[in-house]
Design a protein around this motif. Structure first.
Motif, PDB file in Angstrom:
ATOM      1  N   ILE A  40      39.979  65.673  27.573  1.00  0.00           N
ATOM      2  CA  ILE A  40      39.712  64.567  28.482  1.00  0.00           C
ATOM      3  C   ILE A  40      38.259  65.445  29.266  1.00  0.00           C
ATOM      4  CG2 ILE A  40      39.748  63.832  31.034  1.00  0.00           C
ATOM      5  CD1 ILE A  40      43.273  62.670  29.386  1.00  0.00           C
ATOM      6  N   ARG A  44      34.163  64.285  29.333  1.00  0.00           N
ATOM      7  CA  ARG A  44      33.974  64.626  30.898  1.00  0.00           C
ATOM      8  C   ARG A  44      32.400  65.254  31.030  1.00  0.00           C
ATOM      9  NH1 ARG A  44      37.389  61.233  34.644  1.00  0.00           N
ATOM     10  NH2 ARG A  44      35.609  62.527  36.543  1.00  0.00           N
ATOM     11  N   PHE A  52      38.784  66.081  34.971  1.00  0.00           N
ATOM     12  CA  PHE A  52      39.720  65.913  35.250  1.00  0.00           C
ATOM     13  C   PHE A  52      40.884  66.280  36.497  1.00  0.00           C
ATOM     14  CE2 PHE A  52      43.857  64.071  32.815  1.00  0.00           C
ATOM     15  CZ  PHE A  52      43.865  63.032  33.542  1.00  0.00           C
TER      16      PHE A  52
END
Length: 90
Positions: A40, A44, A52
């Motif tokens: 993640i 991002r 995150f």
């Protein structure tokens, strides 16, 4: 799913026990959560978004705490409540 399981009585997610059996049992879940958080964060980063925070906050919350801190079940329930409040579908 790991938070729900912990809220229902399973131990180890927050690493509050020194019991090796508990740590061994939860190790695959922790490894999966670390891997998901890393993936993640990478996505991002590609989208030029901040890291995150939920992943960082969860791992910062793991480990020894004071005797007056909530137990793992209550801690998991607090996290589930937090997620429900942050869910844009709610």
């Amino acid at each position: 799913a790991a938070l729900e399981k912990t809220a229902n009585g399973s131990l180890g997610l927050f690493d509050r026990s020194s019991d090796r059996r508990v740590r061994t049992a939860i190790a695959p879940t922790i490894a999966t959560l670390r891997e998901m958080g890393t993936e993640i964060d990478a996505m991002r980063d590609r989208l030029m978004l901040d890291p995150f925070a939920l992943h960082r906050d969860f791992f910062a919350a793991r480990g020894p705490v004071s005797a007056s801190a909530p137990g793992e079940q209550k801690e998991a329930r607090l996290w589930l409540d937090r997620l429900a409040q942050e869910d844009p579908a709610n």
